[in-house]
Design a protein around this motif. Structure first.
Motif, PDB file in Angstrom:
ATOM      1  N   CYS A  81      -6.574   0.138   0.236  1.00 19.74           N
ATOM      2  CA  CYS A  81      -5.661   0.894   1.100  1.00 19.74           C
ATOM      3  C   CYS A  81      -6.339   2.196   1.535  1.00 19.74           C
ATOM      4  O   CYS A  81      -6.852   2.933   0.688  1.00 19.74           O
ATOM      5  CB  CYS A  81      -4.364   1.210   0.362  1.00 19.74           C
ATOM      6  SG  CYS A  81      -3.494  -0.265  -0.253  1.00 19.74           S
ATOM      7  N   CYS A 137       0.847  -1.196   0.000  1.00 20.64           N
ATOM      8  CA  CYS A 137       0.000   0.000   0.000  1.00 20.64           C
ATOM      9  C   CYS A 137       0.884   1.248   0.000  1.00 20.64           C
ATOM     10  O   CYS A 137       2.011   1.211   0.520  1.00 20.64           O
ATOM     11  CB  CYS A 137      -0.909   0.023   1.231  1.00 20.64           C
ATOM     12  SG  CYS A 137      -2.343  -1.074   1.122  1.00 20.64           S
ATOM     13  N   HIS A 179       3.084  -6.114   3.290  1.00 17.93           N
ATOM     14  CA  HIS A 179       1.650  -5.830   3.445  1.00 17.93           C
ATOM     15  C   HIS A 179       1.411  -5.281   4.846  1.00 17.93           C
ATOM     16  O   HIS A 179       1.536  -5.998   5.843  1.00 17.93           O
ATOM     17  CB  HIS A 179       0.843  -7.105   3.225  1.00 17.93           C
ATOM     18  CG  HIS A 179      -0.631  -6.963   3.464  1.00 17.93           C
ATOM     19  ND1 HIS A 179      -1.202  -7.167   4.694  1.00 17.93           N
ATOM     20  CD2 HIS A 179      -1.643  -6.627   2.635  1.00 17.93           C
ATOM     21  CE1 HIS A 179      -2.502  -6.971   4.610  1.00 17.93           C
ATOM     22  NE2 HIS A 179      -2.795  -6.642   3.381  1.00 17.93           N
ATOM     23  N   ASN A 219      -3.820  -1.370   4.836  1.00 18.15           N
ATOM     24  CA  ASN A 219      -4.905  -2.230   4.365  1.00 18.15           C
ATOM     25  C   ASN A 219      -5.793  -2.571   5.562  1.00 18.15           C
ATOM     26  O   ASN A 219      -5.364  -3.234   6.494  1.00 18.15           O
ATOM     27  CB  ASN A 219      -4.348  -3.511   3.732  1.00 18.15           C
ATOM     28  CG  ASN A 219      -5.436  -4.494   3.351  1.00 18.15           C
ATOM     29  OD1 ASN A 219      -5.445  -5.614   3.837  1.00 18.15           O
ATOM     30  ND2 ASN A 219      -6.348  -4.084   2.504  1.00 18.15           N
ATOM     31  N   GLY A 267      -1.057  -4.153   7.486  1.00 20.39           N
ATOM     32  CA  GLY A 267      -2.464  -4.238   7.850  1.00 20.39           C
ATOM     33  C   GLY A 267      -2.661  -3.950   9.326  1.00 20.39           C
ATOM     34  O   GLY A 267      -1.746  -4.121  10.141  1.00 20.39           O
TER      35      GLY A 267
END
Length: 517
Positions: free
Chosen positions: A108, A93, A179, A99, A181
């Motif tokens: 995102c 993102c 990633h 995310n 998150g």
């Protein structure tokens, strides 16, 4: 005039090619620095604290898609080779976002925790420390490929490469990304590795097989839906075909048609990310409901051969209401159980159903999809065996009563009942064997020809049902008569079926010997 226009066009194209440069690095190793400050002394560009010399940037007029192969032409802009200046790590993102959607890794959203990240980094002396990444690395952004999977066992080297567990091969920012998150439980950022699945050689062939297979299955499902609708119309518009068992069949067909239609729609047109989890639960519910209704009319046939069963004493309306509770209530309880395991019980990832993991269906398909289906199929075959034994016993009883005057009538009634029974049992055999074959082939190899064949047969089940229940002389004759009635040409010889049913009912009341005591 035309020649002049052509010459002008050629000149413009030459000027354009002169103005645009070749990017001095791979596209995935660069970023857009058009908004940077151009330094007067040596034509360098300063962007976000880094200085790009004239050899480290270029003006280009294209962008590459995620897979790095397809190119799209855009207005000219300046792109700088940031990874030639500083070691890079790739964020899935954009910086400043996270995310926050568990069902879609491409969503995102701006977040105040999306600017600073920490991770384990292996330094030159092989010492490992958790450090802020921006201290040593430059960020590039975006998922670099179309096919990815999560990998949590990783470390970042001082060169920006990704070391994974005991694997000797290291990844780069061209085939992986981090990633970021938000963990819903801790409200902290989880930095997981997204690794590209390389589709080259045999892997590319498998991907092509996967795409073609889905196209074939969707086409077969579409054929099934058409024939299921045709079967439903026949039962709806021909009252003489309607009874308790055909009502159960209609419920089964509706569930099957909904399941196939959902699969066709989603695989063809996709769905918004917010619909992923509800879709997964509803699709599982519709498939489970179809198999529960197979149980229902197997049970109803078995009851039909019993002499002293409390269901036999009930009205058809009351029985149908009870069947509705089982046919739809059972799958509701099963979906509730799956939801609890997926959302409230702390289970290892490989033990959870996995609908909320972004698959938009049950990920642990063996235990939470094929196992319940296998149980319902086993129940169906138990009823199949019991009904077969019952028919054999009745035949023996009829043979013993041949001396009675009504022996011939007894045999006729049994034959009529047996005909209908065999019709439904064929459905159970055909549907059951196909699904059993599919489960076996799934356990063997997902890419085996057997798995594709069973998928095709399953997808064509609507066609098989139409052939079993509609394509026979009696039903086709009733369809013809109904059509003539609708056109004002009523026939006068359409009572034989109802008369035979009446004789069968009277015969069953007069001859208790047809039931096993």
């Amino acid at each position: 005039m035309g020649v002049i226009i052509v010459l002008i066009g050629m000149l413009l194209s030459v000027n354009l090619s002169i103005a645009l440069d070749e990017l001095p690095c791979h596209f995935l190793d660069s970023i857009n620095i058009t908004d940077g400050n151009r330094l007067a002394n040596d034509d360098s560009i300063e962007f976000n604290g880094l200085v790009y010399s004239r050899k480290q940037y270029a003006e280009i007029n294209y962008v590459l898609l995620r897979d790095g192969t397809d190119q799209i032409t855009v207005d000219p802009y300046i792109r700088g080779c940031i990874c030639n200046i500083k070691p890079c790590v790739r964020l899935c993102c954009p910086l400043g976002t996270l995310n926050t959607d568990d069902t879609d890794i491409t969503v995102c959203q701006d977040h105040d925790k999306g600017n600073k990240f920490e991770a384990e980094v292996i330094h030159k002396n092989n010492e490992t420390k958790v450090i802020p990444l921006e201290r040593f690395f430059a960020y590039i952004e975006g998922i670099p490929c179309n096919f990815v999977y999560f990998d949590d066992d990783y470390q970042i080297t001082h060169k920006g490469e990704i070391s994974r567990g005991n694997l000797s091969t290291k990844l780069t920012h061209q085939n992986s990304c981090l990633h970021a998150g938000l963990n819903a439980e801790t409200n902290e950022v989880d930095l997981r590795l997204l690794t590209c699945i390389e589709l080259e050689g045999d892997d590319y062939d498998l991907n092509q097989y996967h795409v073609i297979r889905h196209q074939i299955i969707n086409f077969c499902m579409l054929i099934s839906v058409v024939f299921i609708v045709a079967t439903l119309l026949a039962y709806i518009f021909i009252p003489k075909l309607r009874n308790l068992q055909t009502n159960c069949l209609i419920c089964y067909l509706i569930c099957l048609a909904i399941s196939y239609s959902l699969v066709i729609f989603v695989t063809s047109f996709g769905y918004p990310s917010f619909a992923c989890i509800p879709f997964g639960y509803f699709l599982a519910f519709s498939f489970f409901s179809a198999f529960f209704w197979l149980n229902v009319f197997n049970f109803d046939f078995w009851v039909d051969f019993q002499s002293k069963h409390r269901f036999k004493q009930m009205s058809e309306r009351k029985k149908f209401y009870l069947y509705l509770v089982y046919g739809f209530g059972g799958p509701c309880l099963l979906i509730l159980f799956i939801y609890i395991l997926d959302n409230t019980v702390q289970l290892p990832p490989n033990m959870r159903p996995g609908i909320r993991d972004g698959a938009c269906f049950i990920s642990n398909i063996l235990w939470y999809f094929y196992t319940p289906i296998g149980i319902t199929l086993t129940i169906n075959y138990v009823f199949f065996l019991l009904i077969t034994l019952k028919i054999r016993k009745i035949q023996q009883d009829i043979a013993a009563e041949r001396s009675q005057e009504d022996g011939s009538l007894m045999q006729k009634a049994l034959n009529e009942k047996k005909e209908t029974c065999i019709l439904y049992l064929r459905l159970i055999l055909v549907m059951g064997l196909i699904w059993i074959m599919e489960i076996v082939s799934y356990l063997m190899d997902n890419f085996s020809p057997l798995f594709l064949i069973t998928d095709i047969l399953n997808s064509l089940s609507g066609l098989f049902i139409f052939i079993l229940f509609i394509v026979n002389r009696r039903v086709l004759r009733l369809i013809k008569e109904r059509w003539q009635n609708l056109r004002g040409k009523a026939t006068t010889n359409d009572n034989d079926t109802s008369n035979l049913i009446s004789r069968s009912a009277a015969f069953m009341q007069m001859n208790p010997i047809l039931t096993i005591k």
